[in-house]
Design a protein around this motif. Structure first.
Motif, PDB file in Angstrom:
ATOM      1  N   THR A  66     -12.861 -62.431  -3.531  1.00 53.76           N
ATOM      2  CA  THR A  66     -14.113 -62.132  -4.215  1.00 53.76           C
ATOM      3  C   THR A  66     -15.289 -62.104  -3.243  1.00 53.76           C
ATOM      4  OG1 THR A  66     -13.174 -63.227  -6.149  1.00 53.76           O
ATOM      5  CG2 THR A  66     -15.498 -62.730  -6.222  1.00 53.76           C
ATOM      6  N   LEU A  67     -15.312 -63.029  -2.293  1.00 54.22           N
ATOM      7  CA  LEU A  67     -16.387 -63.037  -1.298  1.00 54.22           C
ATOM      8  C   LEU A  67     -16.323 -61.801  -0.402  1.00 54.22           C
ATOM      9  CD1 LEU A  67     -16.345 -66.836  -0.397  1.00 54.22           C
ATOM     10  CD2 LEU A  67     -18.148 -65.610  -1.665  1.00 54.22           C
ATOM     11  N   GLN A  68     -15.120 -61.349  -0.094  1.00 54.17           N
ATOM     12  CA  GLN A  68     -14.994 -60.120   0.700  1.00 54.17           C
ATOM     13  C   GLN A  68     -15.504 -58.903  -0.082  1.00 54.17           C
ATOM     14  OE1 GLN A  68     -10.822 -60.456   1.814  1.00 54.17           O
ATOM     15  NE2 GLN A  68     -11.376 -61.188   3.858  1.00 54.17           N
ATOM     16  N   LYS A  69     -15.261 -58.891  -1.393  1.00 57.61           N
ATOM     17  CA  LYS A  69     -15.807 -57.809  -2.228  1.00 57.61           C
ATOM     18  C   LYS A  69     -17.330 -57.857  -2.216  1.00 57.61           C
ATOM     19  CE  LYS A  69     -11.983 -57.540  -5.532  1.00 57.61           C
ATOM     20  NZ  LYS A  69     -11.596 -57.801  -6.945  1.00 57.61           N
ATOM     21  N   ALA A  70     -17.882 -59.057  -2.340  1.00 61.06           N
ATOM     22  CA  ALA A  70     -19.340 -59.210  -2.301  1.00 61.06           C
ATOM     23  C   ALA A  70     -19.891 -58.700  -0.977  1.00 61.06           C
ATOM     24  CB  ALA A  70     -19.725 -60.678  -2.498  1.00 61.06           C
ATOM     25  N   ARG A  71     -19.229 -59.071   0.110  1.00 58.19           N
ATOM     26  CA  ARG A  71     -19.685 -58.646   1.431  1.00 58.19           C
ATOM     27  C   ARG A  71     -19.659 -57.126   1.560  1.00 58.19           C
ATOM     28  NH1 ARG A  71     -19.329 -56.819   6.191  1.00 58.19           N
ATOM     29  NH2 ARG A  71     -20.022 -57.944   8.047  1.00 58.19           N
ATOM     30  N   ALA A  72     -18.570 -56.507   1.080  1.00 58.34           N
ATOM     31  CA  ALA A  72     -18.436 -55.050   1.163  1.00 58.34           C
ATOM     32  C   ALA A  72     -19.562 -54.348   0.399  1.00 58.34           C
ATOM     33  CB  ALA A  72     -17.073 -54.616   0.629  1.00 58.34           C
ATOM     34  N   ILE A  73     -19.921 -54.879  -0.745  1.00 57.04           N
ATOM     35  CA  ILE A  73     -20.972 -54.265  -1.552  1.00 57.04           C
ATOM     36  C   ILE A  73     -22.352 -54.488  -0.924  1.00 57.04           C
ATOM     37  CG2 ILE A  73     -22.208 -54.406  -3.762  1.00 57.04           C
ATOM     38  CD1 ILE A  73     -19.427 -55.044  -5.027  1.00 57.04           C
ATOM     39  N   LEU A  74     -22.613 -55.690  -0.429  1.00 54.19           N
ATOM     40  CA  LEU A  74     -23.950 -56.032   0.072  1.00 54.19           C
ATOM     41  C   LEU A  74     -24.200 -55.580   1.505  1.00 54.19           C
ATOM     42  CD1 LEU A  74     -24.140 -59.603  -1.497  1.00 54.19           C
ATOM     43  CD2 LEU A  74     -25.310 -57.530  -2.306  1.00 54.19           C
ATOM     44  N   SER A  75     -23.136 -55.342   2.247  1.00 55.98           N
ATOM     45  CA  SER A  75     -23.265 -54.926   3.642  1.00 55.98           C
ATOM     46  C   SER A  75     -23.946 -53.559   3.742  1.00 55.98           C
ATOM     47  CB  SER A  75     -21.876 -54.871   4.281  1.00 55.98           C
ATOM     48  OG  SER A  75     -21.987 -54.616   5.649  1.00 55.98           O
ATOM     49  N   GLY A  76     -24.886 -53.452   4.665  1.00 57.79           N
ATOM     50  CA  GLY A  76     -25.578 -52.188   4.880  1.00 57.79           C
ATOM     51  C   GLY A  76     -26.633 -51.880   3.820  1.00 57.79           C
ATOM     52  N   ARG A  77     -26.975 -52.855   3.006  1.00 53.44           N
ATOM     53  CA  ARG A  77     -27.942 -52.647   1.916  1.00 53.44           C
ATOM     54  C   ARG A  77     -29.254 -53.383   2.198  1.00 53.44           C
ATOM     55  NH1 ARG A  77     -24.800 -51.308  -2.753  1.00 53.44           N
ATOM     56  NH2 ARG A  77     -26.752 -50.711  -3.731  1.00 53.44           N
ATOM     57  N   GLU A  78     -29.638 -53.454   3.483  1.00 51.81           N
ATOM     58  CA  GLU A  78     -30.814 -54.222   3.867  1.00 51.81           C
ATOM     59  C   GLU A  78     -32.073 -53.797   3.120  1.00 51.81           C
ATOM     60  OE1 GLU A  78     -28.612 -53.138   6.190  1.00 51.81           O
ATOM     61  OE2 GLU A  78     -27.873 -55.036   6.981  1.00 51.81           O
ATOM     62  N   VAL A  79     -32.251 -52.490   2.903  1.00 52.30           N
ATOM     63  CA  VAL A  79     -33.460 -52.014   2.232  1.00 52.30           C
ATOM     64  C   VAL A  79     -33.486 -52.488   0.775  1.00 52.30           C
ATOM     65  CG1 VAL A  79     -34.732 -49.960   1.478  1.00 52.30           C
ATOM     66  CG2 VAL A  79     -33.734 -50.029   3.764  1.00 52.30           C
ATOM     67  N   ALA A  80     -32.369 -52.327   0.075  1.00 50.40           N
ATOM     68  CA  ALA A  80     -32.286 -52.764  -1.321  1.00 50.40           C
ATOM     69  C   ALA A  80     -32.457 -54.280  -1.411  1.00 50.40           C
ATOM     70  CB  ALA A  80     -30.958 -52.344  -1.932  1.00 50.40           C
ATOM     71  N   LYS A  89     -29.576 -59.038   6.568  1.00 47.20           N
ATOM     72  CA  LYS A  89     -28.778 -59.333   7.771  1.00 47.20           C
ATOM     73  C   LYS A  89     -28.324 -60.785   7.775  1.00 47.20           C
ATOM     74  CE  LYS A  89     -30.587 -55.699  10.626  1.00 47.20           C
ATOM     75  NZ  LYS A  89     -31.188 -55.246  11.828  1.00 47.20           N
ATOM     76  N   LYS A  90     -29.232 -61.675   7.444  1.00 49.10           N
ATOM     77  CA  LYS A  90     -28.899 -63.100   7.409  1.00 49.10           C
ATOM     78  C   LYS A  90     -27.888 -63.391   6.294  1.00 49.10           C
ATOM     79  CE  LYS A  90     -32.202 -65.951   8.624  1.00 49.10           C
ATOM     80  NZ  LYS A  90     -33.409 -66.805   8.559  1.00 49.10           N
ATOM     81  N   LEU A  91     -28.023 -62.692   5.176  1.00 52.16           N
ATOM     82  CA  LEU A  91     -27.089 -62.872   4.064  1.00 52.16           C
ATOM     83  C   LEU A  91     -25.664 -62.515   4.491  1.00 52.16           C
ATOM     84  CD1 LEU A  91     -26.413 -63.429   1.072  1.00 52.16           C
ATOM     85  CD2 LEU A  91     -27.030 -61.044   0.604  1.00 52.16           C
ATOM     86  N   ILE A  92     -25.505 -61.389   5.156  1.00 46.17           N
ATOM     87  CA  ILE A  92     -24.167 -60.965   5.593  1.00 46.17           C
ATOM     88  C   ILE A  92     -23.622 -61.932   6.636  1.00 46.17           C
ATOM     89  CG2 ILE A  92     -22.858 -59.124   6.736  1.00 46.17           C
ATOM     90  CD1 ILE A  92     -23.761 -58.616   3.739  1.00 46.17           C
ATOM     91  N   TRP A  93     -24.460 -62.370   7.543  1.00 46.79           N
ATOM     92  CA  TRP A  93     -24.030 -63.337   8.558  1.00 46.79           C
ATOM     93  C   TRP A  93     -23.544 -64.614   7.886  1.00 46.79           C
ATOM     94  CZ3 TRP A  93     -26.337 -68.066  10.126  1.00 46.79           C
ATOM     95  CH2 TRP A  93     -25.806 -68.599  11.313  1.00 46.79           C
ATOM     96  N   ARG A  94     -24.310 -65.102   6.908  1.00 43.41           N
ATOM     97  CA  ARG A  94     -23.910 -66.325   6.198  1.00 43.41           C
ATOM     98  C   ARG A  94     -22.646 -66.109   5.365  1.00 43.41           C
ATOM     99  NH1 ARG A  94     -29.658 -68.998   4.197  1.00 43.41           N
ATOM    100  NH2 ARG A  94     -30.400 -69.464   6.295  1.00 43.41           N
ATOM    101  N   LEU A  95     -22.519 -64.923   4.790  1.00 47.79           N
ATOM    102  CA  LEU A  95     -21.305 -64.610   4.032  1.00 47.79           C
ATOM    103  C   LEU A  95     -20.081 -64.611   4.944  1.00 47.79           C
ATOM    104  CD1 LEU A  95     -21.893 -61.812   1.373  1.00 47.79           C
ATOM    105  CD2 LEU A  95     -20.376 -63.772   1.183  1.00 47.79           C
ATOM    106  N   ASP A  96     -20.225 -64.035   6.140  1.00 44.67           N
ATOM    107  CA  ASP A  96     -19.117 -64.051   7.106  1.00 44.67           C
ATOM    108  C   ASP A  96     -18.721 -65.488   7.441  1.00 44.67           C
ATOM    109  OD1 ASP A  96     -18.946 -61.288   7.234  1.00 44.67           O
ATOM    110  OD2 ASP A  96     -20.196 -61.120   9.025  1.00 44.67           O
ATOM    111  N   GLU A  97     -19.714 -66.340   7.653  1.00 46.72           N
ATOM    112  CA  GLU A  97     -19.436 -67.755   7.938  1.00 46.72           C
ATOM    113  C   GLU A  97     -18.729 -68.423   6.755  1.00 46.72           C
ATOM    114  OE1 GLU A  97     -23.198 -69.613   8.941  1.00 46.72           O
ATOM    115  OE2 GLU A  97     -22.584 -69.651  11.046  1.00 46.72           O
ATOM    116  N   LEU A  98     -19.179 -68.115   5.551  1.00 46.00           N
ATOM    117  CA  LEU A  98     -18.581 -68.698   4.359  1.00 46.00           C
ATOM    118  C   LEU A  98     -17.124 -68.264   4.203  1.00 46.00           C
ATOM    119  CD1 LEU A  98     -18.814 -70.331   1.724  1.00 46.00           C
ATOM    120  CD2 LEU A  98     -19.718 -68.253   0.634  1.00 46.00           C
ATOM    121  N   ILE A  99     -16.858 -66.999   4.406  1.00 47.90           N
ATOM    122  CA  ILE A  99     -15.489 -66.494   4.281  1.00 47.90           C
ATOM    123  C   ILE A  99     -14.576 -67.205   5.281  1.00 47.90           C
ATOM    124  CG2 ILE A  99     -14.012 -64.455   4.615  1.00 47.90           C
ATOM    125  CD1 ILE A  99     -16.450 -62.819   3.433  1.00 47.90           C
ATOM    126  N   LEU A 100     -15.042 -67.371   6.509  1.00 47.15           N
ATOM    127  CA  LEU A 100     -14.248 -68.101   7.517  1.00 47.15           C
ATOM    128  C   LEU A 100     -14.045 -69.552   7.105  1.00 47.15           C
ATOM    129  CD1 LEU A 100     -15.670 -66.740  10.893  1.00 47.15           C
ATOM    130  CD2 LEU A 100     -13.383 -66.381   9.941  1.00 47.15           C
TER     131      LEU A 100
END
Length: 176
Positions: A66-80, A89-100
């Protein structure tokens, strides 16, 4: 400026850590605003809450998926995300840390969505205060009623919607 549903989502996410309620709040909002768009930013936030819910309940496979799905959707959506007061950017970085962290079997620790707009953060802090919750308090698990919330919910509406969708698919398949 920000949808009330998003403020409520963030106040639950960072206050009482009721990830199930976060899911419910944003799912209702998504269905009103962007129904059917499975790549919606709202779906990304819904998946983030569901992933945290699974993680806290030690459902590692469900959390990672589920976290990987969230990352896929939110990645590259900095403007939104920026338009919602979130540092993408910080959200994706933190998500990567969380997944690990989840993959490594580490103990549950609350996730912080990086809010970049001080006004949004103040609105969320006030919403927490009104709910009797403390903003971003660490180290305290919510009561079991929140951790295992899925066990007591009324699923009759979900079951009815699934039955209707199945019947519609059968009708559409029969008309081909």
């Amino acid at each position: 400026m920000y949808p009330e549903a998003f403020i409520n989502y963030l106040s639950h996410f960072h206050g009482d850590r009721d990830y199930f309620e976060c899911h419910e709040i944003l799912e209702d909002y998504w269905k009103e605003e962007d129904k059917g768009n499975k790549d919606s930013v709202w779906v990304g936030f819904i998946q983030l809450a569901v992933g945290c819910y699974h993680y806290r309940r030690r459902n590692t496979a469900g959390a990672v998926r589920t976290l990987q799905k969230a990352r896929a959707i939110l990645s590259g959506r900095e403007v939104a995300l920026a338009s919602l007061g979130i540092d993408g950017k910080k959200l994706i970085w933190r998500l990567d840390e969380l997944i690990l962290r989840v993959k490594d079997g580490k103990e549950y620790k609350g996730f912080i969505i990086p809010i970049s707009d001080a006004m949004l953060e103040e609105l969320c802090i006030e919403a927490c205060r009104l709910k009797g919750a403390e903003w971003c308090k660490e180290g305290v698990l919510p009561p079991k009623s929140i951790i295992d919330r899925h066990k007591v919910r009324d699923r009759s509406i979900v079951i009815l919607e699934r039955q209707k969708a199945l019947e519609l698919r059968k009708q559409n398949a029969g008309s081909d």
